[in-house]
Design a protein around this motif. Sequence first.
Motif, PDB file in Angstrom:
ATOM      1  N   PRO A   3       0.824  -1.219   0.000  1.00 19.06           N
ATOM      2  CA  PRO A   3       0.000   0.000   0.000  1.00 19.06           C
ATOM      3  C   PRO A   3       0.855   1.265   0.000  1.00 19.06           C
ATOM      4  N   GLU A   4       0.297   2.335  -0.536  1.00 19.13           N
ATOM      5  CA  GLU A   4       1.007   3.612  -0.551  1.00 19.13           C
ATOM      6  C   GLU A   4       1.183   4.155   0.864  1.00 19.13           C
ATOM      7  N   GLY A   5       2.151   5.057   0.994  1.00 19.67           N
ATOM      8  CA  GLY A   5       2.340   5.729   2.272  1.00 19.67           C
ATOM      9  C   GLY A   5       3.392   5.078   3.145  1.00 19.67           C
ATOM     10  N   ILE A   6       3.492   5.581   4.394  1.00 20.76           N
ATOM     11  CA  ILE A   6       4.473   5.072   5.353  1.00 20.76           C
ATOM     12  C   ILE A   6       3.787   4.660   6.643  1.00 20.76           C
ATOM     13  N   ASP A   7       4.467   3.806   7.410  1.00 21.15           N
ATOM     14  CA  ASP A   7       3.897   3.352   8.679  1.00 21.15           C
ATOM     15  C   ASP A   7       4.245   4.343   9.795  1.00 21.15           C
ATOM     16  N   LYS A   8       3.891   3.991  11.032  1.00 23.83           N
ATOM     17  CA  LYS A   8       4.103   4.912  12.164  1.00 23.83           C
ATOM     18  C   LYS A   8       5.570   5.151  12.473  1.00 23.83           C
ATOM     19  N   ASN A   9       6.426   4.292  11.911  1.00 25.02           N
ATOM     20  CA  ASN A   9       7.865   4.470  12.104  1.00 25.02           C
ATOM     21  C   ASN A   9       8.518   5.213  10.933  1.00 25.02           C
ATOM     22  N   GLY A  10       7.688   5.674  10.011  1.00 23.91           N
ATOM     23  CA  GLY A  10       8.229   6.421   8.888  1.00 23.91           C
ATOM     24  C   GLY A  10       8.792   5.563   7.778  1.00 23.91           C
ATOM     25  N   LYS A  11       8.516   4.284   7.827  1.00 21.92           N
ATOM     26  CA  LYS A  11       9.019   3.365   6.800  1.00 21.92           C
ATOM     27  C   LYS A  11       7.892   2.975   5.841  1.00 21.92           C
ATOM     28  N   PRO A  12       8.251   2.592   4.616  1.00 21.00           N
ATOM     29  CA  PRO A  12       7.204   2.136   3.681  1.00 21.00           C
ATOM     30  C   PRO A  12       6.431   0.958   4.265  1.00 21.00           C
ATOM     31  N   HIS A  13       5.160   0.889   3.962  1.00 19.82           N
ATOM     32  CA  HIS A  13       4.346  -0.222   4.450  1.00 19.82           C
ATOM     33  C   HIS A  13       4.869  -1.549   3.904  1.00 19.82           C
ATOM     34  N   LYS A  14       4.756  -2.582   4.716  1.00 22.29           N
ATOM     35  CA  LYS A  14       5.142  -3.918   4.280  1.00 22.29           C
ATOM     36  C   LYS A  14       4.045  -4.504   3.394  1.00 22.29           C
ATOM     37  N   LEU A  15       4.440  -5.443   2.583  1.00 19.90           N
ATOM     38  CA  LEU A  15       3.453  -6.043   1.677  1.00 19.90           C
ATOM     39  C   LEU A  15       2.489  -6.944   2.432  1.00 19.90           C
ATOM     40  N   ARG A  16       1.302  -7.069   1.907  1.00 17.65           N
ATOM     41  CA  ARG A  16       0.300  -8.021   2.400  1.00 17.65           C
ATOM     42  C   ARG A  16       0.005  -8.995   1.270  1.00 17.65           C
ATOM     43  N   LEU A  17      -0.164 -10.260   1.629  1.00 14.65           N
ATOM     44  CA  LEU A  17      -0.457 -11.275   0.620  1.00 14.65           C
ATOM     45  C   LEU A  17      -1.957 -11.485   0.489  1.00 14.65           C
TER      46      LEU A  17
END
Length: 262
Positions: free
Chosen positions: A28-42
């Motif tokens: 998914p677009e955007g970043i997580d709460k740690n400022g990193k790109p979101h991890k993929l989901r299967l």
Amino acid sequence: MTLPVRLGTLSSPPKVPYREGQSIGVIPEGIDKNGKPHKLRLYSIASSAIGDFGDSKTVSLCVKRLVYTNDGGEIVKGVCSNFLCDLKPGDEAKITGPVGKEMLMPKDPNATIIMLGTGTGIAPFRSFLWKMFFEEHEDYKFNGLAWLFLGVPTSSSLLYKEEFEKMKEKNPDNFRLDFAVSREQTNEKGEKMYIQTRMAEYAEELWELLKKDNTFVYMCGLKGMEKGIDDIMVSLAAKDGIDWLEYKKQLKRSEQWNVEVY
């Protein structure tokens, strides 16, 4: 709370071929709460290898939009499910894969294929059934038995119901279809109709099928159904002097018992 499922199709370049039963990763677009790109989901792929349009350029997914209120009273949205459900025609989505060997559709056109799914776990089975009953292939014509058990809480959650009923109408000798609607149906004892409750109605027949070399079982969906199905099989196997858990290990080794639960 969980909001309705979205059934969607993504355009996919021809260089990303896949097989029935595989999954793709979505970032998914955007970043997580740690400022990193979101991890993929299967996500399990819900379309056959040539796609819903038959041109091998699309991939269909079955996604439940997740929205709930946490203990602090905050509304929390599932990152990837909401990203996918909010996509509009023409939007881009970053995908990876395909991946997965556990749920690959058997190549034997004369096999018995028993499919046990709950909710969005129906996705890989839709891919199987489209290839079997909605498509024509020079090198594949299904002549075996496909038997689908689909468990959901309410009848409004019976995904792809019309498609499956159409398949059954056109292929009555090759396709069996059983629904288990837990909040609306009960068995003769008044118990809620979960997927294992529905299977128990055919317990002896299912056990006889499981003793054959060309029967393949696939389970996809909520992890909770696995124990209920084991409970049915333990007593059936015991009648033949067979330890079900050991027998299940044999089925797994021969790729006849395939499970992908969460």
